[in-house]
Design an enzyme around this catalytic site. Sequence first.
Site, PDB file in Angstrom:
ATOM      1  N   ASP A  90       0.826  -1.207   0.000  1.00  0.00           N
ATOM      2  CA  ASP A  90       0.000   0.000   0.000  1.00  0.00           C
ATOM      3  C   ASP A  90       0.857   1.253   0.000  1.00  0.00           C
ATOM      4  OD1 ASP A  90      -2.681  -0.630  -0.151  1.00  0.00           O
ATOM      5  OD2 ASP A  90      -2.991  -0.735   2.010  1.00  0.00           O
ATOM      6  N   GLU A 122     -14.024  -2.098  -1.801  1.00  0.00           N
ATOM      7  CA  GLU A 122     -14.212  -2.339  -0.368  1.00  0.00           C
ATOM      8  C   GLU A 122     -15.493  -1.719   0.152  1.00  0.00           C
ATOM      9  OE1 GLU A 122     -12.065  -1.562   3.990  1.00  0.00           O
ATOM     10  OE2 GLU A 122     -10.987  -1.073   2.141  1.00  0.00           O
TER      11      GLU A 122
END
Length: 284
Positions: A101, A200
Amino acid sequence: MSTYTIDTATSRATPSPAPMKRLTVPALRDRKGKEPIVALTAYTMRMAQLLDPHCDLLLVGDSLGQVIYGLPSTIPVSLDMMCAHGAAVVRGSWHALVAVDMPFGAYEASPAQAFESASRVLKETGCAAVKLEGGEAMAETVAFLTARGIPVIGHVGLTPQAVNALGGYGARGKGNAEHAQIIDDARAIAAAGAFSIVVEGVIETVANEVTAAVSCPVIGIGASAECDGQILVIDDMLGMFERTPRFVKRYDDLATRVGAAAAAYADEVRRRAFPTADQTYRAK
């Protein structure tokens, strides 16, 4: 390839890696509509070793801010943290593709800033790709990175780094306007060159539409079983915390088992029942 080699004869870092070819970005991109991609987060070398044989993708998520460091959100996570944990996960794996990330503040200012941060991540960790959050606003950055040889995973829907703007971690896509925006965001990121997209915390129908709308694999977390793959935070699915999001299935209750082991150890120490002859050294 990892920068460092672990001496498995003297280190706790066992078992020794099995000889197999690491999955590549083109191989994962080709999984669209085929066998679902199995992904989990990993933050340490040992956990990477345990997960690697079972996973196609190991994501060094900025969720480590909360899971490892006890921070209130992912926002305080630094690039130094991501590089350190990313390198550890690469060293502990030999099969799964490892992605790292990009933390908040490391890529939003400009494509040039994103390239500087992403190139550092790839150099210092040996990972194969970076992940960044955001939709249409980040399309130019995704295109800039991919054109320069940096594979990118997108992230749309509930984007934790934008928790202050979103007002919390609730499911996204409930209203028509937000529903449409998530679809547009996914299309923009895919068109910019992302080889995969994480969706998500969205309404199931939104996740299904995103999966159908783009040509790259869509990996769900709190989304839909119809996505091209699934990912969970490893500590959540292992039951390491009392509270877990609704979309998490607990596959174990490690917190209880760790606590029980610690209690048994404490009891034996206090009773002087540990160590025994089996754990002490004596002159021959």
